[in-house]
Write an enzyme that holds these catalytic residues in place. Structure first.
Site, short mmCIF file in Angstrom:
data_model
loop_
_atom_site.label_atom_id
_atom_site.label_comp_id
_atom_site.label_asym_id
_atom_site.label_seq_id
_atom_site.Cartn_x
_atom_site.Cartn_y
_atom_site.Cartn_z
N ASN A 23 0.79 -1.22 0.00
CA ASN A 23 0.00 0.00 0.00
C ASN A 23 0.83 1.28 0.00
OD1 ASN A 23 -2.22 -1.55 -0.22
ND2 ASN A 23 -2.80 -1.46 1.93
N CYS A 116 -10.67 -4.68 -4.11
CA CYS A 116 -11.42 -5.76 -3.45
C CYS A 116 -12.88 -5.37 -3.22
CB CYS A 116 -10.77 -6.08 -2.12
SG CYS A 116 -9.15 -6.84 -2.27
C1 EPZ Z 1 -6.38 1.86 1.55
O1 EPZ Z 1 -7.57 1.82 0.80
C2 EPZ Z 1 -5.78 0.47 1.39
N1 EPZ Z 1 -5.55 0.22 -0.03
C3 EPZ Z 1 -6.74 -0.58 1.95
O2 EPZ Z 1 -6.07 -1.82 1.88
C4 EPZ Z 1 -7.02 -0.26 3.41
O3 EPZ Z 1 -7.99 -1.18 3.88
C5 EPZ Z 1 -7.56 1.16 3.53
O4 EPZ Z 1 -6.62 2.10 2.94
C6 EPZ Z 1 -7.78 1.57 4.97
O5 EPZ Z 1 -6.58 1.43 5.68
C7 EPZ Z 1 -4.53 0.83 -0.65
O6 EPZ Z 1 -3.79 1.58 -0.05
C8 EPZ Z 1 -4.35 0.51 -2.11
P1 EPZ Z 1 -9.76 4.64 2.52
P2 EPZ Z 1 -8.40 3.19 0.50
O7 EPZ Z 1 -9.86 5.71 1.49
O8 EPZ Z 1 -7.44 4.29 0.29
C9 EPZ Z 1 -14.43 5.28 2.51
C10 EPZ Z 1 -5.75 -4.07 1.33
O9 EPZ Z 1 -6.30 -5.11 1.76
N2 EPZ Z 1 -14.16 6.33 1.53
O10 EPZ Z 1 -9.04 4.93 3.79
O11 EPZ Z 1 -9.41 2.91 -0.53
C11 EPZ Z 1 -14.24 3.88 1.92
O12 EPZ Z 1 -15.41 3.47 1.27
C12 EPZ Z 1 -6.60 -2.86 1.02
O13 EPZ Z 1 -4.52 -3.91 1.15
C13 EPZ Z 1 -15.17 7.19 1.15
O14 EPZ Z 1 -16.30 7.07 1.63
O15 EPZ Z 1 -9.12 3.34 1.91
C14 EPZ Z 1 -13.94 3.04 3.12
O16 EPZ Z 1 -15.15 2.66 3.72
C15 EPZ Z 1 -8.08 -3.10 1.21
N3 EPZ Z 1 -14.91 8.16 0.23
C16 EPZ Z 1 -13.19 4.00 4.03
O17 EPZ Z 1 -13.48 5.32 3.55
C17 EPZ Z 1 -13.66 8.31 -0.33
O18 EPZ Z 1 -13.48 9.21 -1.16
C18 EPZ Z 1 -11.68 3.79 4.04
O19 EPZ Z 1 -11.23 4.10 2.78
C19 EPZ Z 1 -12.64 7.40 0.07
C20 EPZ Z 1 -12.91 6.42 0.99
#
Ligand code: EPZ
Length: 419
Positions: A23, A116
């Site tokens: 990540n 995912c």
């Molecule tokens: C990163 O995803 C990681 N992926 C994820 O790892 C990890 O679970 C996540 O951060 C939380 O730590 C990568 O870095 C490629 P978020 P990301 O934006 O950036 C909501 C793995 O298994 N959200 O912190 O997509 C979203 O729906 C993966 O390695 C919004 O609502 O995570 C989620 O419920 C899985 N609007 C929550 O926030 C947005 O614009 C966390 O998302 C963005 C996110």
């Protein structure tokens, strides 16, 4: 389609070395586009997500050279054009091309990213951040055209501390005119890794790793080198393997400060571990105590480790719970664990209860997502008989050389290609 076949019950002894963080690496590679010269990134994991990002860079005309875990990128002569959806759909992190191309060329055309199936995973916070910097966004189905006459520094408050939005806004802001402040920013270690890389190029970013990040725009970004930090989720996954079957299994290249929440929970369960610098020695423990886990943003318990930990909780004497606060659909692994003999039920939509100890028996299961696949591999390692895990392409996206790493410490595990 690829599947993994495991013969369970073999103790794990020896040393597993943790690779570079997926990540981090999936953000560092797109960040290279911002540089006005070439860059070098070391300790890049050999995983299919990086292959997909390399394909996207080369599609734009960047020169990419990978030598073992080092990647050299020269994106000085790329053609900024729409990247086909079939490539960007391969991973969630393709969305970092939005921030990087916008930040450098003030225009980016990208499709909604892959990733995912663990929730809706909108990108509204990313887009709001780009708009705050002066960009206009045209949505056409799942295609986004993001354009700015000028990118001007702004004060941005994130409704929730999104990892991706924090990094993407940083990428879009490093060359903006003036100063950008990101409030309620995510604090994950991967964000510090990216900010350090950009600062090595000459960016002016302060506060990465805290909830307030200040970015002073600069005009030029020069050659830079950086190293991907160790993968805290990979480290945690193998520590859980050690708690299940470890015979003084050593996990090296770990930054304990990045997984304190996991270490604390393992200790609470009664798992025996010895920490020496960047190496943790761990052995399997009987009569583990049940625990209650609530996932949260860093430094809380990582959502990415709740699925692997579920396998260990099936071995505890009593009722454990996991409350998932980040994603709305991240319990897809439990159906398959129950097929193997676990006793897990949904207490409410965001909470499962695991009653142990239960013994698991091998059968055929399916990896629905990356960390669910890791959970099922751990289950196969302890199950009696043979476990076949289908659709393991998910797992190979995020765990470098997982078959070799586990085989080298005694697991009976192999990868098969089936037509
Ligand atoms: C990163 O995803 C990681 N992926 C994820 O790892 C990890 O679970 C996540 O951060 C939380 O730590 C990568 O870095 C490629 P978020 P990301 O934006 O950036 C909501 C793995 O298994 N959200 O912190 O997509 C979203 O729906 C993966 O390695 C919004 O609502 O995570 C989620 O419920 C899985 N609007 C929550 O926030 C947005 O614009 C966390 O998302 C963005 C996110």
């Amino acid at each position: 389609m690829k599947q993994i076949v495991i013969e369970g019950g073999h103790p794990l002894k020896g040393t597993i070395t943790v690779s570079g963080a997926k990540n981090s690496a999936v953000a560092l590679v797109p960040a290279s586009l911002l540089c006005d010269e070439d860059v070098m990134i070391d300790n890049v994991p050999d995983i299919s997500d990086i292959d997909a990002l390399e394909e996207m860079l080369e599609y734009l005309g960047a020169k990419v050279k990978r030598m073992n875990s080092t990647i050299e990128i020269d994106a000085t002569e790329i053609q900024n054009r729409e990247i086909p959806e079939k490539i960007s759909k391969k991973l969630r992190a393709s969305y970092y091309f939005m921030g990087a191309l916008l930040g450098k060329y003030k225009v980016a055309t990208m499709y909604f990213p892959g990733g995912c199936p663990i929730g809706a995973r909108p990108i509204d916070l990313h887009l709001k951040g780009f708009e705050a910097l002066g960009a206009h966004i045209i949505e056409d189905g799942n295609k986004y055209t993001i354009k700015a006459e000028e990118l001007k520094g702004s004060n941005i408050y994130l409704d929730m501390p999104s990892v991706g939005a924090t990094i993407n806004i940083m990428l879009a802001a490093v060359k903006a005119t003036g100063t950008t402040t990101i409030e309620n920013a995510a604090c994950e270690p991967e964000i510090v890794n990216v900010a350090t890389f950009l600062n090595n190029m000459g960016a002016k970013i302060k506060g990465a790793g805290t909830s307030t990040i200040i970015i002073k725009g600069v005009e030029h970004l020069h050659h830079a080198y950086t190293e991907v930090i160790p993968d805290r989720i990979e480290a945690g996954t193998y520590l859980i393997a050690g708690a299940l079957l470890g015979d003084n299994l050593k996990i090296e290249n770990v930054i304990p400060e990045h997984i304190l929440s996991l270490l604390q929970k393992l200790k609470q369960m009664g798992v025996k571990m010895k920490l020496e610098g960047d190496t943790i020695t761990i052995r399997n423990s009987d009569c583990l105590k049940p625990v209650h886990i609530t996932t949260g943003v860093f430094p809380g318990f990582p959502t990415d480790l709740q699925q692997p930990l579920t396998t260990l909780l099936t071995c505890c004497n009593g009722k454990s719970t996991i409350t998932e606060t980040i994603y709305e659909n991240r319990f897809l692994n439990t159906k398959y664990l129950n097929q193997m003999g676990a006793n897990i039920h949904l207490k409410n939509p965001d909470c499962i209860e695991i009653t142990g100890p239960t013994s698991l028996s091998g059968t055929t299961v399916v990896a629905t997502d990356l960390r669910a696949g890791a959970c099922l591999i751990l289950a196969g390692l302890i199950a009696s008989g043979t476990t076949t895990i289908q659709k393991v392409e998910h797992v190979l996206r995020g765990y470098e050389n997982i078959i070799e790493k586990l085989s080298n410490v005694g697991a009976k595990i192999r990868l098969e290609e089936i037509k």
